[in-house]
Design a protein around this motif. Structure first.
Motif, PDB file in Angstrom:
ATOM      1  N   VAL A 236       0.835  -1.202   0.000  1.00 51.20           N
ATOM      2  CA  VAL A 236       0.000   0.000   0.000  1.00 51.20           C
ATOM      3  C   VAL A 236       0.868   1.250   0.000  1.00 51.20           C
ATOM      4  N   LEU A 237       0.510   2.213  -0.850  1.00 56.96           N
ATOM      5  CA  LEU A 237       1.107   3.541  -0.824  1.00 56.96           C
ATOM      6  C   LEU A 237       0.124   4.490  -0.145  1.00 56.96           C
ATOM      7  N   ASP A 238       0.581   5.177   0.887  1.00 56.39           N
ATOM      8  CA  ASP A 238      -0.252   6.160   1.584  1.00 56.39           C
ATOM      9  C   ASP A 238      -0.079   7.520   0.929  1.00 56.39           C
ATOM     10  N   VAL A 239      -1.170   8.071   0.432  1.00 54.94           N
ATOM     11  CA  VAL A 239      -1.150   9.416  -0.147  1.00 54.94           C
ATOM     12  C   VAL A 239      -1.940  10.323   0.795  1.00 54.94           C
ATOM     13  N   VAL A 240      -1.279  11.357   1.328  1.00 57.41           N
ATOM     14  CA  VAL A 240      -1.903  12.211   2.337  1.00 57.41           C
ATOM     15  C   VAL A 240      -1.794  13.661   1.891  1.00 57.41           C
ATOM     16  N   SER A 241      -2.918  14.370   1.911  1.00 54.24           N
ATOM     17  CA  SER A 241      -2.894  15.786   1.548  1.00 54.24           C
ATOM     18  C   SER A 241      -2.202  16.582   2.650  1.00 54.24           C
ATOM     19  N   THR A 242      -1.497  17.608   2.252  1.00 57.63           N
ATOM     20  CA  THR A 242      -0.756  18.410   3.232  1.00 57.63           C
ATOM     21  C   THR A 242      -1.604  19.548   3.801  1.00 57.63           C
ATOM     22  N   SER A 243      -2.837  19.701   3.283  1.00 55.05           N
ATOM     23  CA  SER A 243      -3.752  20.735   3.768  1.00 55.05           C
ATOM     24  C   SER A 243      -5.182  20.232   3.567  1.00 55.05           C
ATOM     25  N   PRO A 244      -6.158  20.899   4.159  1.00 54.05           N
ATOM     26  CA  PRO A 244      -7.551  20.442   3.998  1.00 54.05           C
ATOM     27  C   PRO A 244      -7.978  20.378   2.538  1.00 54.05           C
ATOM     28  N   VAL A 245      -8.714  19.322   2.209  1.00 54.97           N
ATOM     29  CA  VAL A 245      -9.165  19.085   0.834  1.00 54.97           C
ATOM     30  C   VAL A 245     -10.641  18.688   0.873  1.00 54.97           C
ATOM     31  N   GLY A 246     -11.431  19.214  -0.032  1.00 54.02           N
ATOM     32  CA  GLY A 246     -12.843  18.861  -0.110  1.00 54.02           C
ATOM     33  C   GLY A 246     -13.045  17.437  -0.598  1.00 54.02           C
ATOM     34  N   THR A 247     -14.205  16.887  -0.297  1.00 55.92           N
ATOM     35  CA  THR A 247     -14.472  15.490  -0.668  1.00 55.92           C
ATOM     36  C   THR A 247     -14.515  15.305  -2.182  1.00 55.92           C
ATOM     37  N   ASN A 248     -15.038  16.280  -2.904  1.00 52.27           N
ATOM     38  CA  ASN A 248     -15.093  16.153  -4.365  1.00 52.27           C
ATOM     39  C   ASN A 248     -13.690  16.113  -4.962  1.00 52.27           C
ATOM     40  N   VAL A 249     -12.809  16.995  -4.442  1.00 53.60           N
ATOM     41  CA  VAL A 249     -11.428  17.010  -4.932  1.00 53.60           C
ATOM     42  C   VAL A 249     -10.741  15.690  -4.596  1.00 53.60           C
ATOM     43  N   ALA A 250     -10.997  15.180  -3.379  1.00 53.38           N
ATOM     44  CA  ALA A 250     -10.398  13.905  -2.962  1.00 53.38           C
ATOM     45  C   ALA A 250     -10.872  12.773  -3.863  1.00 53.38           C
ATOM     46  N   GLY A 251     -12.170  12.790  -4.223  1.00 50.33           N
ATOM     47  CA  GLY A 251     -12.698  11.751  -5.098  1.00 50.33           C
ATOM     48  C   GLY A 251     -12.090  11.809  -6.482  1.00 50.33           C
ATOM     49  N   ASP A 252     -11.959  13.032  -7.038  1.00 45.93           N
ATOM     50  CA  ASP A 252     -11.352  13.172  -8.368  1.00 45.93           C
ATOM     51  C   ASP A 252      -9.891  12.711  -8.354  1.00 45.93           C
ATOM     52  N   TYR A 253      -9.190  13.038  -7.276  1.00 49.16           N
ATOM     53  CA  TYR A 253      -7.782  12.644  -7.161  1.00 49.16           C
ATOM     54  C   TYR A 253      -7.661  11.126  -7.071  1.00 49.16           C
ATOM     55  N   ALA A 254      -8.538  10.496  -6.274  1.00 53.86           N
ATOM     56  CA  ALA A 254      -8.520   9.039  -6.155  1.00 53.86           C
ATOM     57  C   ALA A 254      -8.840   8.382  -7.487  1.00 53.86           C
ATOM     58  N   LEU A 255      -9.786   8.971  -8.221  1.00 55.12           N
ATOM     59  CA  LEU A 255     -10.149   8.435  -9.528  1.00 55.12           C
ATOM     60  C   LEU A 255      -8.952   8.482 -10.479  1.00 55.12           C
ATOM     61  N   ALA A 256      -8.221   9.605 -10.465  1.00 58.77           N
ATOM     62  CA  ALA A 256      -7.049   9.742 -11.335  1.00 58.77           C
ATOM     63  C   ALA A 256      -5.953   8.749 -10.941  1.00 58.77           C
ATOM     64  N   LEU A 257      -5.743   8.564  -9.657  1.00 60.96           N
ATOM     65  CA  LEU A 257      -4.713   7.626  -9.197  1.00 60.96           C
ATOM     66  C   LEU A 257      -5.054   6.195  -9.590  1.00 60.96           C
ATOM     67  N   SER A 258      -6.338   5.845  -9.597  1.00 62.91           N
ATOM     68  CA  SER A 258      -6.728   4.467  -9.918  1.00 62.91           C
ATOM     69  C   SER A 258      -6.457   4.114 -11.376  1.00 62.91           C
TER      70      SER A 258
END
Length: 717
Positions: A415-437
């Motif tokens: 597992v690679l842990d990807v952690v935002s360094t500042s607060p992130v909205g759920t929509n942005v987090a979802g888009d980022y996860a989608l791109a990583l997948s």
């Protein structure tokens, strides 16, 4: 200067020894507290690396990862059978009420698929340790079985405990094997029991003093428990080296008709000078480890410099005081079959030097070819970071780790842990996860808003992956082993994906960052070693070619040793006999081996060069000086190397694979250096250099005349 030190120690012997005894008692009392202050975990990653920052965020924002893993295996059936479910639920309740644990998550209460083995024969309960949590107590309480379930305890917290316990038992076993053998060999080498005890006395002083130093440092900074192994092996080894040199020279001076005080003074003036230069070269080589940010390597710098300096001071002050009190009684308790005390001159080494000098190509070429062939496997070296597989398969933590890798597809190591360094909205987090997948090699990405596979949503997420402060965590499951080239390439691919500011951690990321932290500083470390060695050997010899010759030969011998280690510990030669699992080699351990062995090789270089130069300074030709020097010092160097190798090779019995590699690699390198390098290549190099062997440019020659230290007759006081 050195003669005056020896004369002072000889004329104030009782006072020197009284102070030494008091210091040893204090150091012993303080030193034995070191074991509770040193760390058995971590130290293999740059604390400022991206993966380290990711782990810090996980710890601070999400309470950290699980420390312990309870692997539950039913005696029959699957974990979903009624009786096994009931036993698992009951055990989960017990664990949840244990004050040593927090954040207990169990398959039997969550039904989370990642906590169930593929074949249904195993299930997991994971938890974090509290401040009062103790792995050994947990094992005593739970690992005896729970009804129809077998319970085994593993996880990151347990790995550190098991390695620490193993190091302690390994140290006791290694010393139990090495010390009797060394003592027996010392008696044979010195020819008397009393003289054989002197190196052990000096070694005890060096080891206890360094333990005290580690206890102090362990209170103020991170120090690895593995520094203990270096302290004991190097402390005893250097004490033997220095005592052999000093006692042998003392006997020579007594045989030449000197009284005891004068013999001690002349011994320190000659052999003592050699020891100082030798110690400085070893200390400098180990001090270079300080340029690396990994506290594992820095710990060995602390221990190495400490034990070298303390051994040197002991040899210059404490040992002369002992020799002054003993006088000619140093030869007491002589072996009954010896008619006289063994001398330092060796006809065998004189003949070897004579043959090599007459036929340098015929004798030197096969040695060079052998060392080059041995070094070839180094071209295929692969790098890794330690995990539970450094332990033997009989260790409980290792057994749990093997089951996790075999039966649990969501193994945390992938597992690679990807952690935002500042607060992130759920929509942005979802888009980022989608791109990583969508990244090739990514099996799935779990975020707080869902789980994504190949660019599409596949299921619910993990609500705990959104912290109260709005920081988002994404779990990227890799298809590759973290030690593989593909696993490391995936780290770069994940880090390159456009998205919110984030840091990437996990096992593969730690390996990438560790390699970068070491690789980026290797040129600096190599340059520091080369420059400092050149300067010290120039000050010692007055020649610019002797340091160059020495550096070339040392690198050749070290490369051959590292090549053999690749065959043994990476490719698996002797693995069944030594009882370890072949793995990519730990980058930090290879750097450590290089620095330690390089320093010890320079130790023997100074020993040999000192006697050759001494003969040259008294008017001998180059050939005569080489033959005289090797005849006088060859036996000492060979025996010193053999005794130190015994101490180091004893760690080959360790239950921790990289400690085995340290012991076997160091021991092998020392034996190669003391025989092939010093016995064959040094005379070859001297013959090739010829009249240029002692040459320096006029400006450097004048500098050496002003600042270079010489072996002078001790001034009368």
């Amino acid at each position: 200067m050195f003669g005056r030190i020896g004369r002072f120690a000889a004329t104030h012997a009782r006072g020197v020894l009284a102070v030494t005894l008091l210091v040893m008692l204090g150091a012993g009392a303080l030193g034995f507290t070191a074991f509770g202050k040193l760390r058995a975990d971590g130290g293999f990653v740059d604390p400022n690396a991206e993966s380290s920052k990711a782990q810090e965020l996980v710890d601070r924002q999400f309470g950290g990862d699980s420390d312990v893993v309870f692997l539950l295996s039913p005696a029959s059936g699957t974990v979903d059978d009624a009786a096994n479910r009931q036993a698992g639920t009951a055990l989960t309740d017990r664990l949840a009420s244990d004050r040593g644990l927090t954040d207990v998550v169990s398959y039997f209460t969550t039904k989370a698929p990642q906590l169930r083995g593929d074949d249904g024969r195993h299930a997991l309960v994971v938890a974090k340790l509290t401040d009062t949590g103790d792995v050994e107590q947990l094992r005593d309480a739970y690992a005896t079985g729970s009804g129809p379930l077998q319970v085994r305890v593993g996880g990151a917290g347990a790995v550190g405990v098991d390695i620490g316990d193993q190091v302690g038992s390994d140290l006791a076993l290694a010393e139990a094997i090495a010390v009797p053998i060394i003592l027996l060999l010392l008696v044979v080498v010195f020819g008397s029991v009393l003289a054989a005890l002197l190196p052990l006395a000096i070694g005890a002083f060096a080891v206890l003093g360094t333990f005290a130093l580690l206890a102090i440092l362990g209170s103020v900074t991170d120090v690895s428990v593995f520094a203990i192994n270096l302290t004991t092996a190097l402390g005893l080894g250097l004490a033997i080296d220095y005592a052999l040199l000093m006692v042998s020279r003392f006997r020579e001076e007594l045989e030449s008709g000197q009284d005891t005080v004068e013999a001690v003074a002349r011994t320190v003036a000659t052999a003592g000078r050699t020891i100082v230069f030798s110690a400085l070269t070893v200390a400098v080589a180990l001090g270079v480890l300080m340029v690396f940010p990994l506290f594992f390597l820095r710990s060995f710098a602390y221990a190495g410099i400490g034990v070298v300096i303390i051994a040197m001071v002991s040899a210059l002050v404490v040992l002369p005081a002992l020799l002054a009190l003993l006088g000619r009684r140093v030869n007491s308790l002589r072996l009954p079959w010896l008619r006289r005390t063994p001398g330092t001159a060796s006809a065998v080494w004189a003949r070897i030097a004579s043959v090599v000098l007459r036929r340098p190509v015929l004798t030197g070429a096969p040695v060079v070819l052998l060392l080059i062939v041995a070094a070839v496997p180094l071209l295929g070296v692969r790098f890794g970071t330690p995990d539970d597989r450094v332990l033997t398969t009989t260790a409980q933590t290792r057994a749990v780790g093997d089951e996790l890798r075999a039966d649990f597809p969501g193994d945390d190591a992938k597992v690679l842990d990807v952690v935002s360094t500042s607060p992130v909205g759920t929509n942005v987090a979802g888009d980022y996860a989608l791109a990583l997948s969508k990244v090739p090699g990514v099996r799935s990405v779990t975020a707080s808003v869902g789980t994504f596979v190949e660019g599409r949503a596949e299921g619910p997420g993990n609500a705990t992956y959104a912290s109260e402060t709005g920081v988002q965590r994404l779990s990227v499951l890799s298809a590759y082993d973290p030690h593989s080239a593909e696993g490391q390439d995936l780290v770069a691919a994940v880090r390159s994906v456009h998205g919110p500011d984030a840091v990437v951690g996990g096992a593969a990321a730690r390996l990438v960052d560790s390699k970068d932290a070491i690789g980026s500083r290797l040129p600096l470390a190599a340059g520091l070693i080369a420059i400092s060695t050149f300067v010290l050997l120039f000050l010692f010899s007055g020649s610019v070619w002797q340091p160059v010759r020495s550096l070339l030969f040392n690198v050749l011998g070290l490369s051959a040793t590292l090549g053999v280690l690749v065959l043994i510990f990476q490719d698996g030669w002797l693995s069944s006999w030594l009882g370890f699992t072949p793995m990519p080699l730990d980058t930090a351990m290879l750097v450590l081996l290089f620095c330690i062995v390089f320093g010890l090789s320079m130790d023997y270089e100074v020993f040999v060069l000192s006697r050759i130069k001494e003969a040259h300074d008294h008017g001998a030709s180059l050939e005569e000086a080489v033959k005289h020097g090797l005849s006088r010092i060859g036996r000492i160097v060979t025996m010193a190397a053999m005794l130190l190798a015994v101490s180091l090779l004893a760690f080959g019995t360790s239950g921790v694979s990289f400690i085995q590699m340290f012991g076997i690699g160091s021991g092998l390198a020392i034996l190669v250096d003391a025989t092939l390098i010093r016995g064959v290549l040094v005379p070859v190099g001297m013959r090739v250099l010829g009249r240029a062997a002692w040459w320096s440019p006029p400006a450097l020659r004048r500098m050496h005349d002003k600042v270079g230290l010489r072996e002078e007759e001790p001034a009368a006081v």
